[in-house]
Motif scaffolding. Structure first.
Motif, PDB file in Angstrom:
ATOM      1  N   LEU A 111      34.550  49.619  24.739  1.00  0.00           N
ATOM      2  CA  LEU A 111      33.609  50.260  25.651  1.00  0.00           C
ATOM      3  C   LEU A 111      34.061  51.668  26.017  1.00  0.00           C
ATOM      4  O   LEU A 111      33.248  52.608  26.065  1.00  0.00           O
ATOM      5  CB  LEU A 111      33.465  49.408  26.913  1.00  0.00           C
ATOM      6  CG  LEU A 111      32.345  49.821  27.884  1.00  0.00           C
ATOM      7  CD1 LEU A 111      30.996  49.729  27.190  1.00  0.00           C
ATOM      8  CD2 LEU A 111      32.375  48.942  29.121  1.00  0.00           C
ATOM      9  N   GLY A 112      35.357  51.829  26.239  1.00  0.00           N
ATOM     10  CA  GLY A 112      35.874  53.154  26.580  1.00  0.00           C
ATOM     11  C   GLY A 112      35.750  54.140  25.433  1.00  0.00           C
ATOM     12  O   GLY A 112      35.382  55.308  25.628  1.00  0.00           O
ATOM     13  N   GLY A 144      38.575  63.811  33.585  1.00  0.00           N
ATOM     14  CA  GLY A 144      39.878  63.368  34.087  1.00  0.00           C
ATOM     15  C   GLY A 144      39.842  62.967  35.541  1.00  0.00           C
ATOM     16  O   GLY A 144      40.411  61.950  35.948  1.00  0.00           O
ATOM     17  N   ALA A 145      39.131  63.745  36.377  1.00  0.00           N
ATOM     18  CA  ALA A 145      39.060  63.445  37.806  1.00  0.00           C
ATOM     19  C   ALA A 145      38.229  62.195  38.081  1.00  0.00           C
ATOM     20  O   ALA A 145      38.627  61.326  38.872  1.00  0.00           O
ATOM     21  CB  ALA A 145      38.485  64.649  38.553  1.00  0.00           C
ATOM     22  N   MET A 169      37.760  56.442  39.565  1.00  0.00           N
ATOM     23  CA  MET A 169      37.052  55.177  39.400  1.00  0.00           C
ATOM     24  C   MET A 169      37.997  54.004  39.120  1.00  0.00           C
ATOM     25  O   MET A 169      37.735  52.885  39.555  1.00  0.00           O
ATOM     26  CB  MET A 169      36.034  55.295  38.268  1.00  0.00           C
ATOM     27  CG  MET A 169      34.891  56.256  38.569  1.00  0.00           C
ATOM     28  SD  MET A 169      33.970  55.807  40.065  1.00  0.00           S
ATOM     29  CE  MET A 169      33.249  54.248  39.561  1.00  0.00           C
ATOM     30  N   LYS A 170      39.098  54.253  38.410  1.00  0.00           N
ATOM     31  CA  LYS A 170      40.006  53.145  38.111  1.00  0.00           C
ATOM     32  C   LYS A 170      40.793  52.691  39.334  1.00  0.00           C
ATOM     33  O   LYS A 170      41.442  51.638  39.299  1.00  0.00           O
ATOM     34  CB  LYS A 170      40.958  53.526  36.985  1.00  0.00           C
ATOM     35  CG  LYS A 170      41.999  54.575  37.355  1.00  0.00           C
ATOM     36  CD  LYS A 170      42.856  54.925  36.160  1.00  0.00           C
ATOM     37  CE  LYS A 170      43.945  55.921  36.510  1.00  0.00           C
ATOM     38  NZ  LYS A 170      44.757  56.279  35.327  1.00  0.00           N
ATOM     39  N   LEU A 171      40.731  53.480  40.428  1.00  0.00           N
ATOM     40  CA  LEU A 171      41.353  53.066  41.685  1.00  0.00           C
ATOM     41  C   LEU A 171      40.392  52.284  42.572  1.00  0.00           C
ATOM     42  O   LEU A 171      40.815  51.739  43.591  1.00  0.00           O
ATOM     43  CB  LEU A 171      41.863  54.305  42.448  1.00  0.00           C
ATOM     44  CG  LEU A 171      42.930  55.143  41.748  1.00  0.00           C
ATOM     45  CD1 LEU A 171      43.279  56.362  42.591  1.00  0.00           C
ATOM     46  CD2 LEU A 171      44.180  54.318  41.471  1.00  0.00           C
ATOM     47  N   TRP A 172      39.111  52.238  42.201  1.00  0.00           N
ATOM     48  CA  TRP A 172      38.134  51.484  42.991  1.00  0.00           C
ATOM     49  C   TRP A 172      38.462  49.987  42.918  1.00  0.00           C
ATOM     50  O   TRP A 172      38.701  49.461  41.841  1.00  0.00           O
ATOM     51  CB  TRP A 172      36.740  51.745  42.449  1.00  0.00           C
ATOM     52  CG  TRP A 172      35.645  51.365  43.392  1.00  0.00           C
ATOM     53  CD1 TRP A 172      34.964  50.195  43.410  1.00  0.00           C
ATOM     54  CD2 TRP A 172      35.108  52.169  44.439  1.00  0.00           C
ATOM     55  NE1 TRP A 172      34.034  50.197  44.396  1.00  0.00           N
ATOM     56  CE2 TRP A 172      34.095  51.406  45.067  1.00  0.00           C
ATOM     57  CE3 TRP A 172      35.370  53.444  44.928  1.00  0.00           C
ATOM     58  CZ2 TRP A 172      33.357  51.871  46.139  1.00  0.00           C
ATOM     59  CZ3 TRP A 172      34.646  53.916  46.001  1.00  0.00           C
ATOM     60  CH2 TRP A 172      33.653  53.151  46.595  1.00  0.00           C
ATOM     61  N   PRO A 173      38.535  49.288  44.069  1.00  0.00           N
ATOM     62  CA  PRO A 173      39.007  47.885  44.060  1.00  0.00           C
ATOM     63  C   PRO A 173      38.279  46.987  43.077  1.00  0.00           C
ATOM     64  O   PRO A 173      38.903  46.187  42.372  1.00  0.00           O
ATOM     65  CB  PRO A 173      38.781  47.450  45.512  1.00  0.00           C
ATOM     66  CG  PRO A 173      38.837  48.708  46.307  1.00  0.00           C
ATOM     67  CD  PRO A 173      38.253  49.777  45.432  1.00  0.00           C
ATOM     68  N   ARG A 211      41.164  54.602  31.255  1.00  0.00           N
ATOM     69  CA  ARG A 211      42.238  55.367  30.614  1.00  0.00           C
ATOM     70  C   ARG A 211      41.869  55.711  29.170  1.00  0.00           C
ATOM     71  O   ARG A 211      42.147  56.813  28.687  1.00  0.00           O
ATOM     72  CB  ARG A 211      43.536  54.544  30.664  1.00  0.00           C
ATOM     73  CG  ARG A 211      44.787  55.341  30.333  1.00  0.00           C
ATOM     74  CD  ARG A 211      45.983  54.412  30.275  1.00  0.00           C
ATOM     75  NE  ARG A 211      46.190  53.741  31.548  1.00  0.00           N
ATOM     76  CZ  ARG A 211      46.899  54.249  32.542  1.00  0.00           C
ATOM     77  NH1 ARG A 211      47.444  55.448  32.414  1.00  0.00           N
ATOM     78  NH2 ARG A 211      47.049  53.572  33.664  1.00  0.00           N
ATOM     79  N   VAL A 212      41.224  54.750  28.476  1.00  0.00           N
ATOM     80  CA  VAL A 212      40.785  54.994  27.098  1.00  0.00           C
ATOM     81  C   VAL A 212      39.726  56.093  27.055  1.00  0.00           C
ATOM     82  O   VAL A 212      39.739  56.958  26.164  1.00  0.00           O
ATOM     83  CB  VAL A 212      40.247  53.688  26.477  1.00  0.00           C
ATOM     84  CG1 VAL A 212      39.547  53.968  25.153  1.00  0.00           C
ATOM     85  CG2 VAL A 212      41.383  52.706  26.252  1.00  0.00           C
TER      86      VAL A 212
END
Length: 546
Positions: A112-113, A148-149, A154-158, A168-169
């Motif tokens: 998906l990434g 990048g931002a 978004m990957k820090l969203w619970p 990251r991909v």
């Protein structure tokens, strides 16, 4: 020694506050500083023998990497894909996980990434090309910053933490495609070639992991939970057995207590690992959700999350077992003669509770539903007997009880009286006005009814007896404090209150131990309910026999 018979002095070295480091094993080398190849190979062998899946996983990764490397080693596929086929090797190395479910999860995030990054790269590249040569690098630079931002936020969203690898991909795939396409002049061709290579690597990784000795996360989760049940039951029995051992039991050194080093308690570390299994169970459950029906888990939407809930309730019970170990290794200990007074009740409650825990683990292991009414009744009845025994003889847990108002001695009370008399016969004569033995004999043979001085004399004799017994049993208070107390003036006015407080503290250690055991049994009701809910949702086979 400080010169007094029967006293014990604890000599603490200057550096005793530092925990001793575990000594190097003789297997690590002759003098502890060198390197022994034979010892290292032996450790590797033991590590592989503990879990054969480790070796299988390693061989599977090597096989998958070899298969995608053949696309470069052979001329024909290399002419078709070119240097971009290296992305297949990178995909296998990054995507191949220990279990099938984790590989599917990682593969989904990877696919998906990569797809999202390829689409974004193609769109931004076309926009940059149509903007002219001056604006093209500016647009590409701004897009890299924004991607990048946004992905990092978004990957820090619970709720999106489980897709962290996918974001990251997106980031590194987008950057590599857009930058290389800018220099090569054909971003669409570059993106398509790399997506093909990633797809080939992902397909090989999934194929090898599923078809060659698959390691299922669901099976691992199932075994891990069953082992946790057995570890808690074994640790409970081990702790109670050591607590009720004879009075020759020696406490471990302070440094070993702090480091949790109890070589004679092998089940202690297993129970401790159960407390730290929360993250492992959650990881296995999340991976198992990605796996197709397999083995004994043949229906879709298997309730893997219920395994995590059962594990949480089991840890809720394991906390009490660890607390029991804390009482076992505490500095303040109840006298041995007081501990064995409730030995039968404590042992029965422990045996039935451990049997119930093992039975629940066996039901999960065999995936069968057996009625637990008879076992639950045994556990509750044995615990009630322990509660009644503590209630009927609670005066034994308080040093300053009134002898004249005590109830008629039952079998339990007579046992304590006999033990006290045996201890009295072993004590040396006390050199003061009247000996302790003489006072007790006069009290027992000629008790003037209603005479308060006699009661006071009995209470004082009881405290003197307990003081001597505490010294002999190496329990609380420590002999150093007793010797110092004698040197301060012997039997002052505050002798009885001080000794009463010290004796009550030691006796209450037994009350703490029994209350923790009763609390453990109370928490078993929640564990039974959690296992019952799991058996219903997982559709365990129902059996009518116990």
């Amino acid at each position: 020694m400080n010169g007094k018979k029967g006293s014990i002095e604890i000599n603490i070295p200057p550096m005793a506050t530092k925990a001793k480091l575990p000594e190097r094993s003789s297997e690590g080398g002759g003098n502890g500083d060198g390197f022994s190849c034979e010892a290292w190979l032996w450790k590797v062998w033991n590590f592989a023998r503990e879990d054969s899946n480790r070796v299988i996983f390693s061989l599977k990764v090597g096989l998958a990497v070899l298969l995608v490397s053949l696309l470069i080693l052979f001329r024909a596929p290399y002419d078709i894909f070119g240097t971009n086929i290296i992305w297949s090797i990178l995909t296998v190395a990054i995507m191949f996980e220990y279990t099938v479910g984790a590989t599917f999860n990682r593969g989904f995030n990877r696919a998906l990434g990569s797809l999202a990054a390829g689409i974004l790269a193609i769109g931004v590249a076309q926009l940059a090309l149509s903007s002219g040569r001056v604006a093209e690098p500016i647009i590409i630079g701004i897009s890299i910053f924004l991607i990048g931002a946004v992905t990092s936020f978004m990957k820090l969203w619970p709720s999106l933490v489980q897709y962290e690898y996918g974001f990251r991909v997106v980031l590194f795939t987008y950057c590599l495609i857009i930058v290389s396409g800018y220099r090569m002049g054909n971003p669409i061709r570059t993106a398509m070639d790399r997506l093909y290579s990633i797809a080939i690597g992902g397909f090989v990784a999934v194929l090898v992991n599923v078809l060659v000795f698959p390691i299922w996360a669901g099976e691992q989760l199932h075994k891990e939970l069953v082992n946790s049940f057995n570890s808690v039951a074994d640790s409970l029995e081990e702790c109670v057995k050591k607590y009720l051992e004879d009075e020759g039991l020696e406490h471990p050194e302070f440094c070993k207590t702090v480091m949790d080093e109890f070589p004679d308690e092998p089940n202690y570390k297993k129970c401790k690992s159960t407390l730290n299994s929360s993250a492992k169970l959650e990881t296995l459950a999340n991976s198992a959700k990605w796996e197709p029906p397999h083995g004994r888990f043949r229906h879709f939407f298997y309730p893997w999350s219920e395994y995590v809930k059962v594990g949480a309730v089991l840890r809720y019970c394991a906390y009490e077992v660890m607390a029991l170990h804390g009482v076992l290794h505490s500095e303040i200990q109840a006298p041995y003669n007081l501990r064995i007074t409730f030995q039968t009740e404590i042992q029965d409650a422990t045996t039935h509770a451990a049997e119930l825990v093992r039975s629940l683990g066996k039901d999960i292991s065999s995936m069968k539903r057996n009625p637990k009414s008879s076992l639950i009744k045994k556990v509750h009845s044995s615990t009630e007997r322990l509660q009644r025994a503590i209630d009927m003889h609670s005066y034994l847990l308080v040093s300053n009880f009134d002898v004249s108002d005590s109830k008629p001695l039952s079998k339990l009370s007579r046992t304590v009286s006999t033990t006290v008399q045996d201890t009295l016969n072993q004590l040396p004569e006390f050199d003061s006005g009247n000996s302790l033995e003489k006072n007790l004999k006069e009290t027992s043979h000629d008790p003037p009814s209603g005479a308060l001085p006699v009661v006071a004399q009995q209470t004082e004799s009881y405290h003197e007896l307990m003081r001597k017994q505490s010294r002999r049993l190496h329990s609380w208070p420590p002999p150093r404090e007793v010797d110092a107390f004698e040197e301060e003036g012997g039997f002052g006015v505050d002798f009885l209150p001080r000794m009463s407080a010290l004796e009550s503290t030691a006796a209450l250690s037994l009350a703490t131990f029994t209350s923790l055991l009763i609390e453990f049994v109370a928490r078993l009701d929640h564990l039974v309910e959690a296992v019952e809910e799991l058996s219903k949702m997982a559709k365990f086979k129902h059996e009518t026999t116990v």
